[in-house]
Design a protein around this motif. Structure first.
Motif, PDB file in Angstrom:
ATOM      1  N   PHE A 196       4.396 -10.886  12.064  1.00  0.00           N
ATOM      2  CA  PHE A 196       3.602 -10.851  10.987  1.00  0.00           C
ATOM      3  C   PHE A 196       2.206  -9.877  11.152  1.00  0.00           C
ATOM      4  O   PHE A 196       1.582  -9.068  10.512  1.00  0.00           O
ATOM      5  N   ARG A 197       2.049  -9.694  12.774  1.00  0.00           N
ATOM      6  CA  ARG A 197       1.298  -8.747  13.206  1.00  0.00           C
ATOM      7  C   ARG A 197       1.474  -7.117  12.464  1.00  0.00           C
ATOM      8  O   ARG A 197       0.862  -6.498  12.123  1.00  0.00           O
ATOM      9  N   LEU A 198       2.916  -7.166  12.623  1.00  0.00           N
ATOM     10  CA  LEU A 198       3.717  -5.997  12.164  1.00  0.00           C
ATOM     11  C   LEU A 198       3.246  -5.557  10.536  1.00  0.00           C
ATOM     12  O   LEU A 198       2.777  -4.605  10.157  1.00  0.00           O
ATOM     13  N   VAL A 199       3.678  -6.608   9.658  1.00  0.00           N
ATOM     14  CA  VAL A 199       3.415  -6.581   8.562  1.00  0.00           C
ATOM     15  C   VAL A 199       1.828  -6.285   8.251  1.00  0.00           C
ATOM     16  O   VAL A 199       1.543  -5.388   7.188  1.00  0.00           O
ATOM     17  N   ILE A 200       1.042  -6.888   8.779  1.00  0.00           N
ATOM     18  CA  ILE A 200      -0.318  -6.987   8.496  1.00  0.00           C
ATOM     19  C   ILE A 200      -0.863  -5.642   8.966  1.00  0.00           C
ATOM     20  O   ILE A 200      -1.579  -4.805   8.154  1.00  0.00           O
ATOM     21  N   MET A 201      -0.544  -5.296   9.906  1.00  0.00           N
ATOM     22  CA  MET A 201      -1.007  -3.959  10.515  1.00  0.00           C
ATOM     23  C   MET A 201      -0.529  -2.670   9.648  1.00  0.00           C
ATOM     24  O   MET A 201      -1.343  -1.804   9.225  1.00  0.00           O
ATOM     25  N   VAL A 202       0.646  -2.793   9.347  1.00  0.00           N
ATOM     26  CA  VAL A 202       1.110  -1.530   8.573  1.00  0.00           C
ATOM     27  C   VAL A 202       0.496  -1.605   7.043  1.00  0.00           C
ATOM     28  O   VAL A 202       0.122  -0.620   6.795  1.00  0.00           O
ATOM     29  N   LEU A 203       0.358  -2.691   6.647  1.00  0.00           N
ATOM     30  CA  LEU A 203      -0.246  -2.750   5.217  1.00  0.00           C
ATOM     31  C   LEU A 203      -1.642  -2.484   5.220  1.00  0.00           C
ATOM     32  O   LEU A 203      -2.328  -1.482   4.645  1.00  0.00           O
ATOM     33  N   ALA A 204      -2.285  -3.159   6.112  1.00  0.00           N
ATOM     34  CA  ALA A 204      -3.870  -2.870   6.322  1.00  0.00           C
ATOM     35  C   ALA A 204      -4.299  -1.497   6.806  1.00  0.00           C
ATOM     36  O   ALA A 204      -5.060  -0.880   6.098  1.00  0.00           O
ATOM     37  N   ILE A 205      -3.435  -1.023   7.826  1.00  0.00           N
ATOM     38  CA  ILE A 205      -3.930   0.536   8.310  1.00  0.00           C
ATOM     39  C   ILE A 205      -3.597   1.396   7.177  1.00  0.00           C
ATOM     40  O   ILE A 205      -4.109   2.576   6.751  1.00  0.00           O
ATOM     41  N   GLY A 206      -2.110   1.203   6.494  1.00  0.00           N
ATOM     42  CA  GLY A 206      -1.795   2.153   5.518  1.00  0.00           C
ATOM     43  C   GLY A 206      -2.808   2.181   4.434  1.00  0.00           C
ATOM     44  O   GLY A 206      -3.194   3.208   3.929  1.00  0.00           O
ATOM     45  N   ALA A 207      -3.189   1.134   3.889  1.00  0.00           N
ATOM     46  CA  ALA A 207      -4.179   0.955   2.909  1.00  0.00           C
ATOM     47  C   ALA A 207      -5.603   1.849   3.384  1.00  0.00           C
ATOM     48  O   ALA A 207      -6.127   2.503   2.580  1.00  0.00           O
ATOM     49  N   LEU A 208      -6.006   1.421   4.701  1.00  0.00           N
ATOM     50  CA  LEU A 208      -7.216   2.143   5.117  1.00  0.00           C
ATOM     51  C   LEU A 208      -7.069   3.490   5.059  1.00  0.00           C
ATOM     52  O   LEU A 208      -8.004   4.436   4.741  1.00  0.00           O
ATOM     53  N   LEU A 209      -5.831   4.147   5.643  1.00  0.00           N
ATOM     54  CA  LEU A 209      -5.867   5.474   5.917  1.00  0.00           C
ATOM     55  C   LEU A 209      -5.696   6.174   4.459  1.00  0.00           C
ATOM     56  O   LEU A 209      -6.389   7.360   4.389  1.00  0.00           O
ATOM     57  N   ILE A 210      -4.995   5.540   3.495  1.00  0.00           N
ATOM     58  CA  ILE A 210      -4.972   6.063   2.113  1.00  0.00           C
ATOM     59  C   ILE A 210      -6.357   6.308   1.639  1.00  0.00           C
ATOM     60  O   ILE A 210      -6.761   7.077   0.843  1.00  0.00           O
ATOM     61  N   SER A 211      -7.094   5.087   1.849  1.00  0.00           N
ATOM     62  CA  SER A 211      -8.518   4.948   1.162  1.00  0.00           C
ATOM     63  C   SER A 211      -9.476   6.366   1.683  1.00  0.00           C
ATOM     64  O   SER A 211     -10.432   6.493   1.249  1.00  0.00           O
ATOM     65  N   MET A 212      -9.288   6.339   2.979  1.00  0.00           N
ATOM     66  CA  MET A 212     -10.160   7.527   3.656  1.00  0.00           C
ATOM     67  C   MET A 212      -9.404   8.831   3.431  1.00  0.00           C
ATOM     68  O   MET A 212     -10.697   9.544   3.056  1.00  0.00           O
ATOM     69  N   ASN A 213      -8.548   9.090   3.395  1.00  0.00           N
ATOM     70  CA  ASN A 213      -8.224  10.392   3.201  1.00  0.00           C
ATOM     71  C   ASN A 213      -6.389  10.502   2.754  1.00  0.00           C
ATOM     72  O   ASN A 213      -5.626  10.595   3.711  1.00  0.00           O
ATOM     73  N   TRP A 214      -6.058  10.101   1.421  1.00  0.00           N
ATOM     74  CA  TRP A 214      -4.729  10.122   1.316  1.00  0.00           C
ATOM     75  C   TRP A 214      -3.671  11.228   1.639  1.00  0.00           C
ATOM     76  O   TRP A 214      -2.612  11.063   1.828  1.00  0.00           O
ATOM     77  N   GLN A 215      -4.299  12.615   1.404  1.00  0.00           N
ATOM     78  CA  GLN A 215      -3.467  13.571   2.153  1.00  0.00           C
ATOM     79  C   GLN A 215      -2.788  13.231   3.425  1.00  0.00           C
ATOM     80  O   GLN A 215      -1.810  13.566   3.702  1.00  0.00           O
TER      81      GLN A 215
END
Ligand SMILES: Nc1ncnc2c1ncn2[C@@H]1O[C@H](COP(=O)(O)OP(=O)(O)OP(=O)(O)O)[C@@H](O)[C@H]1O
Length: 628
Positions: A171-190
């Motif tokens: 679950f740590r993996l799923v949460i981290m990948v989804l949350a961090i992925g979303a954060l990174l995309i929202s900051m600078n998707w490129q």
């Protein structure tokens, strides 16, 4: 035995589908509240652990560089301080707060997931053992003890580890990948795309690995079972090993089984050696790519086809978060490892659970109580496999009668009485007690009414009193002593160091054969069964002890239906009926006197025991050779 013979667990394993889903459905759901708490705590812990790098990036840009506003995702601007120094301290407070929340929630999720995993597996283990006990003797004839032990021990432990670790790390993996992925995309998707480009590669690599490794894990699990079987065999037969001077031979056998375990394990590890560093490498490449592209972006504006702005603070957040993102991704390898191992173990556990119980109560089975003890064998035929061991055996024993089975070794005498106890079911014909087919009464009430004193006495590790009381747990000390007296055991028990509280050792190893035998007779006296089976009960004892045992057995048999299996014909001369078995068939029947007059197999066996060997017909001697 009928067509659906019980097969060993190993043969059932491949029929088990989705074992881990089944563990969760059957054992996880009843304690799902712990699971929910664990997931919720994990979620909060992981999300709060993302706060410090985010706050740090904002503080760098807003407080130190002054290049942007002080803002945080999802937090209204009005709630944030306006003045830089206050913003700095506010950032510090947020970071400290996030660390505290992360620590507290990690602690709570650790407890919740441990409780969930261990309680679920406690239930699996107990159910597996209960099921194992329900299985009929045919299962234990085929199954090796070591194999069964390894299912209850190692396989259950593997599942436990998976439930626990997968919950924490998966679950740590799923949460981290989804949350961090979303954060990174929202900051600078490129720039986020650069970071995330490794993810599909890692997924493909993981799919390849799990397909390859699954059969290898099955092989590991089965080699663990083989190793345990070997260990159990060698240690169980220690006395034979020592007296045969075969320590070296046994060590070599264990060495071979252990080496087989090693090689199957290595087959898994060879793949894992490739997979784990491979995952780290892919993860590392994502990190380097993010660092290079982000670094160039800061030096000289967007490189290649990239466009837009990137601040130092954003870059720092990217680097921090990419690091956080990569770690759990590289952990997938462990989770896959646990998953495959647990899947192989789950298949073995459910392989055992799915083994059909063939000897169980019929839906309308009745209780056999009280029992007079009239027993009827009606054209009974039975074989452990295709070949019949008992054929067309018929006889009637009136309540209180003593029936003796005699005949050459391997004639089927023990098998005949095992059918009465329903350790196996007849293939043809029927066995009736007081007119009831044994298949129409409950197995419990049938066996409760039968006392069995076998040639192999088994004592549990514990005291003498505990062993006598085994099965009649409410018996008082007086009743135990009375039973021991009736079994001619009281006197030697009194002479033991702690009397009735003396520890008998594993399998009763600290007692002599005759003493063990008398304790098991005392157990039967206490049981006070309506029907008694004495299977070579006086074997392996000296003549003096035999007299004692015989006296106690005569007393025990006096007023109940008794079946005696004996090689020593002198013990059955008083029987109401003697059945002479040969190759599974009743070849002669009658009283001792009648059979002597018949001058057939029984008369010859009697002559052997009386020492009249020279007078035997050649035909008898030839037949005896064939039996040996
Ligand atoms: N669990 C089993 N599985 C397969 N075959 C078995 C099993 N138990 C016994 N047999 C076979 O059944 C036959 C009859 O065995 P059984 O023990 O009934 O004979 P017996 O007359 O009691 O012999 P003995 O006097 O030597 O104890 C033997 O050939 C034996 O090999």
């Amino acid at each position: 035995m009928s067509e659906d013979t019980t097969v060993a667990v190993a043969d059932r394993v491949d029929e088990v589908e989705a074992p881990l889903r089944r563990v969760f459905r059957e054992y996880g759901l009843p304690r799902v509240h712990w699971f929910v708490v664990a997931v919720a705590m994990n979620l909060v812990a992981r999300l709060s652990s993302l706060l410090p790098p985010l706050v740090l990036g904002t503080a760098i840009d807003a407080v130190f560089n002054g290049s942007s506003d002080y803002s945080l995702p999802l937090v209204p601007k009005a709630w944030l301080p306006a003045e830089p120094k206050a913003q700095f301290w506010f950032s510090v407070a947020l970071i400290v707060g996030a660390f505290v929340v992360t620590a507290a929630c990690t602690w709570a999720q650790g407890i919740a997931s441990d409780v969930f995993a261990h309680r679920s597996l406690h239930a699996v283990r107990v159910d597996t053992f209960r099921k194992m006990q329900e299985l009929d003797m045919a299962f234990f004839d085929e199954q090796q003890t070591g194999e069964a032990m390894s299912i209850l021990n190692q396989d259950a432990t593997n599942l436990e580890r998976f439930l626990d670790q997968a919950l924490k790390n998966g679950f740590r993996l799923v949460i981290m990948v989804l949350a961090i992925g979303a954060l990174l995309i929202s900051m600078n998707w490129q720039l986020a795309l650069v970071t995330l480009v490794g993810v599909p590669l890692m997924a493909l690599f993981t799919i390849w690995f799990s397909r390859k490794v699954a059969p290898r894990y099955d092989a590991v699990r089965s080699s663990v079972g083989d190793l345990n079987t070997q260990l159990e065999n060698s240690i169980g037969g220690m006395q034979l090993v020592k007296t045969s001077n075969t320590e070296e031979f046994e060590t070599e056998r264990v060495e071979r089984a252990s080496w087989n375990f090693y090689t199957t394990n290595m087959d898994v590890l060879k793949l894992a050696f490739l997979y784990r560093p491979g995952m780290r490498l892919l993860a590392g490449l994502s990190f380097v790519a993010t660092f290079v592209v982000g670094g160039l972006w800061l030096f000289s504006g967007p490189p290649l086809f990239f466009s837009g702005d990137l601040t130092v603070g954003e870059f720092v957040v990217f680097i921090f978060l990419t690091q956080r993102f990569i770690d759990p991704l590289a952990q997938i390898s462990n989770i896959i490892d646990w998953f495959e191992n647990a899947r192989a173990s789950g298949k073995r556990i459910f392989g055992l659970m799915d083994t059909p119980v063939r000897i169980e109560d019929a839906p309308d089975a009745i209780e056999l109580d009280p029992v007079d003890g009239a027993v009827e064998y009606d054209d009974v035929t039975f074989g452990y496999d295709e070949e019949p061991i008992i054929e067309d055996v018929s006889f009637d024993a009136a309540a209180g009668d003593t029936v003796a089975f005699v005949g050459p070794t391997g004639a089927g005498k023990s098998t005949a009485v095992k059918l009465l106890m329903r350790l196996y079911d007849v293939d043809e014909g029927a066995i009736r007690v007081d007119g009831h087919d044994v298949r129409d009464v409950t197995v419990g009430s049938l066996r409760e009414s039968i006392g069995y004193v076998s040639q192999e006495t088994y004592l549990f590790d514990g005291t003498v009193a505990e062993n006598i009381r085994y099965g009649e747990f409410d018996a008082t000390r007086e009743e135990i002593i009375e039973a021991a007296k009736a079994a001619e055991a009281h006197e030697f028990i009194e002479e033991l160091a702690d009397g009735y509280d003396t520890q008998v050792g594993e399998r009763g190893a600290r007692l002599s054969g005759g003493q063990r035998q008398r304790i098991s007779i005392a157990r039967t006296v206490l049981q006070d069964p309506d029907i008694l089976i004495l299977d070579e009960a006086t074997s392996a004892v000296d003549t003096e002890t035999e007299v004692l045992i015989q006296r106690s057995l005569d007393r025990l048999a006096a007023d109940r239906t008794t079946f005696v299996i004996a090689h020593r014909l002198s013990t059955v001369t008083d029987a109401d009926t003697i059945l002479v078995l040969e190759e599974g068939r009743v070849v002669e029947r009658g009283t001792h006197q009648e059979l002597l007059e018949e001058d057939g197999l029984y008369a010859n066996l009697w002559a052997v025991q009386a020492g009249e060997i020279d007078d035997l017909p050649d035909e008898f001697v030839d037949r005896a050779r064939g039996d040996v």
